[in-house]
Structures are given as C-alpha cells and as structure tokens.
Design a protein around this motif. Structure first.
Motif, short mmCIF file in Angstrom:
data_model
loop_
_atom_site.label_atom_id
_atom_site.label_comp_id
_atom_site.label_asym_id
_atom_site.label_seq_id
_atom_site.Cartn_x
_atom_site.Cartn_y
_atom_site.Cartn_z
N ALA A 33 0.84 -1.21 0.00
CA ALA A 33 0.00 0.00 0.00
C ALA A 33 0.87 1.26 0.00
CB ALA A 33 -0.91 0.00 1.22
N LEU A 34 0.40 2.28 -0.73
CA LEU A 34 1.16 3.52 -0.88
C LEU A 34 0.35 4.73 -0.43
CD1 LEU A 34 2.55 2.98 -4.51
CD2 LEU A 34 3.72 2.46 -2.35
N GLY A 35 1.05 5.70 0.15
CA GLY A 35 0.44 6.98 0.44
C GLY A 35 0.77 7.97 -0.67
N ALA A 36 0.24 9.18 -0.54
CA ALA A 36 0.45 10.21 -1.55
C ALA A 36 1.42 11.26 -1.04
CB ALA A 36 -0.88 10.87 -1.92
N GLY A 37 2.34 11.69 -1.90
CA GLY A 37 3.23 12.77 -1.57
C GLY A 37 2.55 14.12 -1.80
N VAL A 38 3.27 15.17 -1.53
CA VAL A 38 2.72 16.53 -1.62
C VAL A 38 2.24 16.85 -3.03
CG1 VAL A 38 3.27 18.98 -1.41
CG2 VAL A 38 4.13 17.37 0.30
N ASP A 39 3.02 16.50 -4.04
CA ASP A 39 2.65 16.82 -5.42
C ASP A 39 1.34 16.16 -5.83
OD1 ASP A 39 4.94 18.32 -5.59
OD2 ASP A 39 6.08 16.83 -6.74
N GLN A 40 1.19 14.90 -5.42
CA GLN A 40 -0.02 14.18 -5.82
C GLN A 40 -1.26 14.73 -5.11
OE1 GLN A 40 -1.87 9.66 -6.17
NE2 GLN A 40 0.26 9.92 -5.58
N VAL A 41 -1.12 15.06 -3.84
CA VAL A 41 -2.24 15.64 -3.11
C VAL A 41 -2.65 16.96 -3.75
CG1 VAL A 41 -2.98 16.65 -0.92
CG2 VAL A 41 -1.68 14.50 -0.92
N SER A 42 -1.66 17.78 -4.08
CA SER A 42 -1.94 19.08 -4.70
C SER A 42 -2.68 18.91 -6.02
CB SER A 42 -0.64 19.85 -4.92
OG SER A 42 0.03 20.09 -3.70
N ARG A 43 -2.23 17.96 -6.83
CA ARG A 43 -2.87 17.74 -8.13
C ARG A 43 -4.32 17.28 -7.96
NH1 ARG A 43 -2.52 16.81 -13.42
NH2 ARG A 43 -3.53 14.98 -14.32
N ALA A 44 -4.54 16.35 -7.05
CA ALA A 44 -5.90 15.84 -6.84
C ALA A 44 -6.82 16.95 -6.36
CB ALA A 44 -5.87 14.70 -5.83
N PHE A 45 -6.34 17.76 -5.44
CA PHE A 45 -7.19 18.81 -4.89
C PHE A 45 -7.50 19.86 -5.96
CE2 PHE A 45 -8.03 22.78 -2.60
CZ PHE A 45 -9.03 22.35 -1.74
N PHE A 46 -6.50 20.23 -6.75
CA PHE A 46 -6.71 21.23 -7.81
C PHE A 46 -7.73 20.73 -8.83
CE2 PHE A 46 -5.67 22.63 -12.13
CZ PHE A 46 -5.90 24.00 -12.00
N LEU A 47 -7.59 19.50 -9.27
CA LEU A 47 -8.52 18.96 -10.26
C LEU A 47 -9.93 18.87 -9.68
CD1 LEU A 47 -6.32 16.19 -11.92
CD2 LEU A 47 -7.10 18.31 -12.97
N HIS A 48 -10.02 18.45 -8.43
CA HIS A 48 -11.33 18.36 -7.78
C HIS A 48 -12.00 19.73 -7.70
CE1 HIS A 48 -14.39 17.75 -4.74
NE2 HIS A 48 -13.78 18.60 -3.94
N ARG A 49 -11.26 20.72 -7.23
CA ARG A 49 -11.83 22.05 -7.04
C ARG A 49 -12.16 22.74 -8.37
NH1 ARG A 49 -11.11 24.91 -2.16
NH2 ARG A 49 -11.92 26.69 -3.33
N SER A 50 -11.43 22.42 -9.41
CA SER A 50 -11.66 23.08 -10.69
C SER A 50 -12.72 22.37 -11.54
CB SER A 50 -10.34 23.16 -11.49
OG SER A 50 -9.84 21.86 -11.76
N GLY A 51 -13.28 21.28 -11.01
CA GLY A 51 -14.33 20.57 -11.73
C GLY A 51 -13.81 19.49 -12.66
N PHE A 52 -12.50 19.25 -12.62
CA PHE A 52 -11.90 18.25 -13.49
C PHE A 52 -11.44 17.02 -12.72
CE2 PHE A 52 -11.81 21.99 -16.10
CZ PHE A 52 -11.97 21.53 -17.40
N GLY A 53 -12.15 16.70 -11.64
CA GLY A 53 -11.78 15.55 -10.83
C GLY A 53 -11.74 14.26 -11.61
N HIS A 54 -12.53 14.16 -12.66
CA HIS A 54 -12.54 12.96 -13.49
C HIS A 54 -11.23 12.75 -14.23
CE1 HIS A 54 -13.88 16.35 -15.95
NE2 HIS A 54 -13.40 15.71 -17.00
N MET A 55 -10.38 13.80 -14.27
CA MET A 55 -9.08 13.69 -14.94
C MET A 55 -8.00 13.12 -14.01
SD MET A 55 -9.34 14.81 -18.07
CE MET A 55 -7.65 15.25 -18.51
N TYR A 56 -8.30 13.04 -12.73
CA TYR A 56 -7.30 12.59 -11.77
C TYR A 56 -7.13 11.07 -11.84
CZ TYR A 56 -4.98 11.43 -7.42
OH TYR A 56 -4.11 10.91 -6.48
N GLU A 57 -5.89 10.64 -11.97
CA GLU A 57 -5.57 9.21 -11.99
C GLU A 57 -4.81 8.87 -10.70
OE1 GLU A 57 -3.59 8.01 -15.53
OE2 GLU A 57 -5.13 8.85 -16.87
N PRO A 58 -5.48 8.25 -9.74
CA PRO A 58 -4.86 8.00 -8.45
C PRO A 58 -3.68 7.04 -8.53
CG PRO A 58 -6.97 6.88 -8.60
CD PRO A 58 -6.87 7.76 -9.81
#
Length: 306
Positions: free
Chosen positions: A211-236
């Motif tokens: 199992a893996l956690g997320a680093g700072v860059d990945q958290v930032s990307r997920a949050f930005f895509l979610h807030r901008s309405g492009f959450g469907h573009m996020y690949e976890p």
C-alpha cells in the motif's frame, strides 16, 4: 471605455466557452480510474494510528510509546524511518538526534550501535514537567525490523524521511522493500513520504504489492482537479491520502473532497488530531484514518460513541 469593456466580456466568454468545452470533452472521453483496495485497508474503519507511537504519552518512536499505544487498541503506528551510517533502517523522525536524546549528531553519520547507546527518553516531559523516562531501558531507538517483529498484530504507516538526493535517501527504497518482503509484511505496511519521488522509487520494486500513500505533489494535483471541476481527470497513484485538516488557509476536510477521494477507493486520513470533538467530526464526515499523539483520547471516543 465601452469598447474595452465589451472586448473584455467577449474574452471572458470565449475562455469560459473553451473551459466548458474542454470539461465536456474530457468528461465524455475520460474513464475514471478507481484503485483496487489493498489488504491493508480491508479491516473495519475508522483506523486509529498512534503518531510516532503516541508521542503525547511517551517518548516518541520508543518501545515505551508503542507499548502504551497498544493498550488503547490502535490499529496501527504512524512512524518515520531513516537510514544509519551502517545502513540499518531505524524508526526515527529528525535528521539529528539532538532534540530527543542525550546525544548529538546526524542519524546518517551514526551507526546503529552508536544510536543504541543514547537515551531517547531524556527530553520527554510529562504534564507536570517531570522526566519520568530518563534512563528507562525501553527509551531506546528501535529498528524497523524490530518493530515489525515485536508488534505482529499492528499495521505500520511509515514515512521515508531521508531526502532522495542524499546517499541515505538513495538507498532506502530498495533496502525497505527487501526488508518488507523478507519478513512477509507486505499486507501490514503502508509506505509514504513527503518526497513523491521516494514513493515512486519504492514502487519500482514493490510493483503495487504494498500500500502507498500520496506525496505533496499528488495531493496538490488531486485537490486542484477536484476544485476546478476536473476531478474525473485525476488518476490516483496512491491508496491513501494522509493530510492536515488545513493547509495555507485551504480546508482539506470538506465532505465533498472526502467523498471524491473515497469514490476512488482512496482512504482519507488526517493528522495530527488531538481533540475528541474534531476526531468525531472527521469520522462523521467519512474520514478513514485518524492519526493522533494521544491514543487514549481516541480510545475513549470510540468506546463512548461508536
């Protein structure tokens, strides 16, 4: 002036149209990816992790702390790891031993034998300002191997602290994977780091088996895509986000963000939560993991309300 305003409105309209068009296009063509749930996360939530073993109750990262935490039925320990001069993985947070021991020096410049000589209960104070663990035989440094072997029923959430640009940091991912597989602990370990590259490097060896956690860059990307309405573009690329409630004035504990991550099978965890009401609030919002300095508080919360 009227012409300038008209041109500005036109430009805004064009930009909005492009954005809407891009959103619609990606929404139709992009398939949302969902993480497979690792065995690590198949126990009943919420998970309570004792931060550094429960550093509010006992000297951090020592057997005293880990022993106390197990008395309060925690699911796991949230720990940090560093590499010694003789390439042993130890459970430790700081780059230097000065803050928590009666010694001095950088962990990567000291051998395991050097570290075993130090008193890591030296600076710990209780609520009355006393030093109850100075000289205690369990206030010693512990290796990751010892932690895994001595607490077999406990999950371990570890953070790689050594910078990937250092010699120690360059070795840790491979040595860590070798140790985990040697002990057959793949289903008990979660590997994370503030350095995204360390997580990626570790996974080159693990190939998704740990199992893996997320680093700072990945958290930032997920949050930005979610807030901008492009959450469907996020690949976890992580199985869990362990994040603060707030960062630079941005709230990361909104029900919508938790729901977004949960829908992708990403377990959402928060640190360091030391008040019972806040723990309760986060669990009610859907948080999967609570990391706390005070496992006694979480114990009483779960006993009384869940």
């Amino acid at each position: 002036m009227a012409k300038c305003f008209k041109r500005m409105v036109t430009a805004v309209g064009v930009a909005a149209g492009i954005t809407i068009g891009l959103w619609a296009g990606t929404k139709l063509t992009k398939e949302t990816k969902v993480r497979d749930i690792k065995p690590y996360f198949k126990q009943r939530s919420p998970y309570i992790f004792a931060h550094r073993g429960g550093m509010g109750l006992a000297p951090e990262h020592t057997r005293i702390a880990f022993d106390k935490a197990t008395e309060f039925n925690v699911e796991g320990f949230e720990i940090d790891i560093r590499l010694t001069k003789d390439e042993e993985i130890v459970v430790f947070h700081d780059a230097y031993v000065d803050r928590t021991s009666n010694g001095a020096g950088k962990v990567s410049n000291l051998t395991l034998a050097d570290l075993k000589e130090l008193d890591f209960g030296y600076h710990f104070t209780d609520v009355e300002g006393n030093h109850p663990y100075r000289g205690h035989d369990k206030a010693k440094i512990i290796t990751l191997r010892e932690l895994i072997e001595e607490y077999p029923g406990t999950l371990i959430n570890l953070d790689i602290k050594d910078d990937p640009e250092t010699y120690a940091g360059s070795l840790v991912p491979s040595l860590l994977y070798r140790l985990i597989t040697e002990l057959g602990a793949e289903d008990r370990i979660l590997v994370t780091s503030f350095h995204d590259s360390q997580i990626k490097q570790f996974n080159l060896y693990a190939e998704g088996k740990v199992a893996l956690g997320a680093g700072v860059d990945q958290v930032s990307r997920a949050f930005f895509l979610h807030r901008s309405g492009f959450g469907h573009m996020y690949e976890p690329a992580a199985d869990t986000f362990q994040i603060p409630v707030e960062y630079n004035g941005i709230h990361l504990d909104t029900p919508r963000f938790i729901e977004f991550l949960t829908s992708l099978n990403i377990a959402v965890g928060y640190w360091n939560i030391n008040k019972m009401d806040k723990m309760d609030e986060l669990i009610q919002k859907g948080a999967h993991t609570i990391v706390t300095d005070y496992p006694d508080i979480s114990y009483h919360l779960l006993k009384e309300r869940y």
